[in-house]
Enzyme design. Structure first.
Site, PDB file in Angstrom:
ATOM      1  N   LYS A   2       0.876  -1.174   0.000  1.00 44.55           N
ATOM      2  CA  LYS A   2       0.000   0.000   0.000  1.00 44.55           C
ATOM      3  C   LYS A   2       0.909   1.219   0.000  1.00 44.55           C
ATOM      4  O   LYS A   2       1.595   1.496   0.984  1.00 44.55           O
ATOM      5  CB  LYS A   2      -0.923   0.033   1.217  1.00 44.55           C
ATOM      6  N   GLY A  10      -9.156   8.895   8.922  1.00 41.55           N
ATOM      7  CA  GLY A  10      -9.569   8.927  10.320  1.00 41.55           C
ATOM      8  C   GLY A  10     -10.701   9.878  10.641  1.00 41.55           C
ATOM      9  O   GLY A  10     -11.127   9.962  11.788  1.00 41.55           O
ATOM     10  N   ALA A  14      -9.856   5.328   3.339  1.00 40.73           N
ATOM     11  CA  ALA A  14      -9.904   6.539   4.170  1.00 40.73           C
ATOM     12  C   ALA A  14     -11.293   7.157   4.214  1.00 40.73           C
ATOM     13  O   ALA A  14     -11.952   7.332   3.198  1.00 40.73           O
ATOM     14  CB  ALA A  14      -8.917   7.580   3.670  1.00 40.73           C
ATOM     15  N   GLY A  15     -11.718   7.462   5.434  1.00 40.67           N
ATOM     16  CA  GLY A  15     -12.940   8.220   5.635  1.00 40.67           C
ATOM     17  C   GLY A  15     -14.144   7.402   6.069  1.00 40.67           C
ATOM     18  O   GLY A  15     -15.082   7.953   6.652  1.00 40.67           O
ATOM     19  N   ASN A  29      -9.823   1.085   8.782  1.00 39.93           N
ATOM     20  CA  ASN A  29      -9.027   0.874   9.993  1.00 39.93           C
ATOM     21  C   ASN A  29      -9.672   1.563  11.199  1.00 39.93           C
ATOM     22  O   ASN A  29     -10.314   0.918  12.018  1.00 39.93           O
ATOM     23  CB  ASN A  29      -7.595   1.369   9.797  1.00 39.93           C
ATOM     24  N   THR A  30      -9.539   2.908  11.254  1.00 38.29           N
ATOM     25  CA  THR A  30      -9.995   3.634  12.446  1.00 38.29           C
ATOM     26  C   THR A  30     -11.453   3.368  12.791  1.00 38.29           C
ATOM     27  O   THR A  30     -11.801   3.219  13.971  1.00 38.29           O
ATOM     28  CB  THR A  30      -9.786   5.147  12.230  1.00 38.29           C
TER      29      THR A  30
END
Lengths: 68, 257, 257, 68, 257, 257, 68, 68
Positions: free
Chosen positions: B98, B159, B185-186, B207-208
């Site tokens: 990545k 995040g 992301a997001g 992830n987050t």
């Protein structure tokens, strides 16, 4: 003694090869998932014993960590 | 879904949900969340070992369970990203990467110009490159042109949990991309993941939204279901949006009228 | 989810997805979609029999599989709605009722004023009333006050597939309603269903989005997954939305910097 | 003959009870999932034989159908 | 705009911006904001006098400048609203009334059922009734049917500054309403006011967004311009929204290609 | 607004609305629209003359009224864009340039990588460069770094009339840009222009939304008012958005309660 | 003395008419923009002098104020 | 005769300078808002009379037009 920059920190070391440098730090060179770069180029695990260190060299010793 | 194969760089993946390993309350919760998510592709970062010696690795527990996708998170120059990529390949014995190249530390927005150049060089070096990029269809085309195995446009800031800020741009990228599109992301919640798939994304990286949820394991399961829901809906072919109402029940034979 | 019971009027329901039976390509697709949806509560309308004789019934095939929820669709007066409700109870031997009272034939918007009065009388007559209503928290409160077993605010116009036009209003209703909230009307795709659950809805009712999808059976499965995803995410507790980025990978020990 | 409004349509019928009206239409009164209203009030199935029809009565005969 | 007359109950109004008088830093700022807004119709509330005597009135300064629109703010019963309306008529010698009937003190959502009944009675008593209502087209139709001179659906919760939560509902109301539609509640900034007019509203009522702005006088001027912009755009007939790009410059005769 | 000066490259401009000259029903409507818009900066393209001779120029009528901003519309290579820029400078005797470098003919999305390089060279050659770019804050920073006099991120696809697809990205760019931000592309109606200014843009460029409106002259006036409204609102400082209601009228002294 | 509820507060007053009640409170009955209700019904200004107060009456005395 | 590419079209022309080329096309060289490029480089108006054309040259003759 040799002046190196190891992971960004300048220091004097006795080690003259990458393998010794790891050993002196208590890092088992047999440990998996380790990687080393010397002056911006990766040193394959098999080359650690032979990879000589000279003053001014920059060494990176890394491992995988959690990441996103 | 066995009847809906998904490949990246010719490799079949059993899940369209990719997950990150950072920010969990502890390693066990991370492993349970990974289990609940059903994810096969899992991201890791590459960092300097703490100088007071090296003490085992997360990889030992992860590698039997999944395919690792090291990232170059935090890199702001192509040089550092490329070196990090090569160290990752050496440490993890995988060509998958990545590629992150941050152009601004506050927004963590990618530096697409450097990204394209780094991607091109890494492809030349034999990496399977999945770049984190912006939601610009031209940028995504360039990344595909230099040989990236997929593109990973952002939904919103890393995040931020703001979901997909510009669905039309993501849909546009999906309709035109010659390589798989992974929404990165997001993502904040399951409906964001479902929407990404409905817009045409091939997969979602989270992830987050999982690791920082009040209950990460439950959210991992939610994301798994959300990705499946969105993919199924995409394949099912949704109804068009109408301005006016359309009765469902029969209009004739009403009582008393 | 066995650890997440859902009751209406004291009756446990095994699925938070309710589906309608109208508008499918044919009966078999409808039954297969019902199967794929996992729905337990299924709506039907009440209509005059064709005068040239009566030829068997959908109920025979549905009643073994699910719990029937007759509706009063098309009714524009409380009188007709109440008579239709009583005929439904006689025909189907159930007290359950989806109460519809349309105030405008073009938008199929409910007539909330009549709705409250009809609901009150039907509750008095022993019905378990689930009214299709607008997304007004005061109207929903009145419906609960007169004894409705749930409220079913619209997401957007019936059959429009526009999803949830006013999420803040739905969320407001969910935070305040003393009875279960079922999102009715407007759902177009799986992410809409997931969002409804994330906003706090207890269940979702879908008809046109499934029956008129290109592949109704696949969309039924998508809706099932979407409802589960949204419910799981709701229970998991999502991350807050942030204006700025929040890195996931560790910020220290970067290579080469 | 009796003048009724059956499901909204005015007609003359011979039937004098709800049960007869159904039978005359070939509707098996034993068939399940049927319901009947006479002048706006439901007539329970058990009352069909006795439920008399007089001129001017409005009858609804309904069944469940697909619905949303 | 002299070529775009606007009437309520047959009375021409020179501005499509109505403003409230509450919550300003002080009376002078309020008067300067009123001046900057160009508003003609201005709302006031009716309250008990402080028992230690009566000390002059805001009305003296307002009445020469504008047309007063007393409200029944805070009333939760039709009885109190009607009495307040009659006291307002006596005190201000005007038949005009902004009818508010609150169904819930926390959201300040209207109680539409009582609202319709109170409006009907007040119309019978000769009032010119402008009711604050929800964004339900059927409710708005009922209010028009009982003789209201306009309907005032909410954009979003009073004082929330969230703008127009459900533009499709407002547009629907505008296309169908037999009486003028005044967007009331929720306006936060000038673009919200412009959007309201573009959706087809005949006017906009603003209070908190002006009185609590950092610079109320400047915001009053902004709202004036926003209402004019939106009205002009509505009359001008906007371009349709397209999914794809449409070049503006000529496509032929490019240099060098 | 004389108390709100606006400069680009040290040159004061009397209007924050820039307009394009393409696609009007005829030249007179274009001139009347220009008049109604109050715009000072007006874009033109550069095209090969028709080979059967040269027949006068739009410039004669425009140059007395406004400042011309030639563009490089349609160019897909830096080389063509730079040559077009130099021909424009020769033909119009201005250093000002709207730099367009299209990366994809269907979406007319910019090719940001080439754009940065072309901008850098044109700045070196003494041009005042205003580049049409994407809504990526890192790309905008690079363009400022190479000396662009402003950045012109897209709101949505050129000519699409979809307004500002990603307001958060535009706001982010505005908070960080060292040079003026001009919202270019996508504006469909006056509230879009107002929103752009409220997000912090310094100006707005509009073409199709005016030239293709049903009444271009009225829409030009609407855009003028919209830009003023948005700018005034930005300076006035809007109220925050709240989740709950905030009463405007006094809460004490209610009648009868 | 008369027991009244004035603007929601119970009290004993000497006044026997609305006009007196206002005067006793130092409210100029000539002041504009005042309105009074007696037991839920508005008392027109012209009727203040004649409007008798009896025990148990509820009086509202109001004026316009800022509002939204 | 000289083989040129003028605004993308190959042709044979008699003109030997940019000024002549414009004149031969009925383009008044005095007309304002015209610009010319020869082989990718702008030729200033003052240089038109002297700017020689040779076979293979590419000429661009442009003017401003409406644009967005």
């Amino acid at each position: 003694m040799t002046r190196l920059t190891v992971n960004g920190i300048d220091e004097e070391v006795a080690a003259t090869t990458v393998a010794q440098l790891l050993a002196d730090r208590g890092i088992d060179p047999g440990a998996r998932f380790l990687a080393v770069a010397l002056n911006g180029a990766v040193v394959r695990r098999t080359e650690w014993p032979a990879a000589a260190l000279k003053s001014g060299d920059a060494v990176e010793i890394v491992r995988p960590l959690q990441g996103g | 879904m066995s009847d809906d194969p998904f490949l990246i760089a010719g490799t079949p993946l059993r899940s369209r949900l990719f997950i990150g390993t950072a920010g969990y309350p502890n390693q066990q919760v991370m492993l349970d969340s990974l289990e609940a998510s059903g994810a096969e592709l899992v991201t890791m970062s590459i960092r300097r070992i703490s100088l007071d010696g090296y003490s085992g690795s997360l990889v030992d527990v992860l590698s039997p369970r999944c395919r690792l996708l090291p990232n170059t998170s935090g890199c702001v120059t192509a040089r550092d990203a490329i070196l990090t990529a090569e160290l990752a390949r050496e440490a993890l014995e995988t060509d998958w990467l990545k590629l992150e190249l941050i152009g601004d530390r506050e927004t963590l927005y990618p530096d697409v110009e450097q990204l394209v150049h780094a991607a091109e060089e890494l492809v030349r070096k034999g990496f399977i490159v999945l770049p984190y990029c912006n939601d610009d269809p031209v940028a995504c085309q360039k990344l595909a042109d230099v040989g990236c195995a997929a593109v990973m446009p952002l939904g919103s800031l890393i995040g931020s949990g703001r979901g997909i800020a510009n669905p039309a741009a993501i849909e546009l990228i999906c309709t035109r991309s010659p390589v798989p599109v992974v929404l990165d992301a997001g993502i904040g919640t399951a409906s964001d993941a479902a929407l990404a798939m409905e817009l045409g994304c091939d997969a979602v990286l989270v992830n987050t939204a999982i690791s920082k949820a009040h209950d990460p394991i439950a959210m991992a399961a939610a994301m798994k279901a959300g990705v499946e829901a969105g993919r199924l809906a995409r394949l099912a072919g949704r109804i068009p949006q109408r301005t006016f109402a359309e009765p469902s029940s029969p209009q004739l034979g009403l009582v008393g009228t």
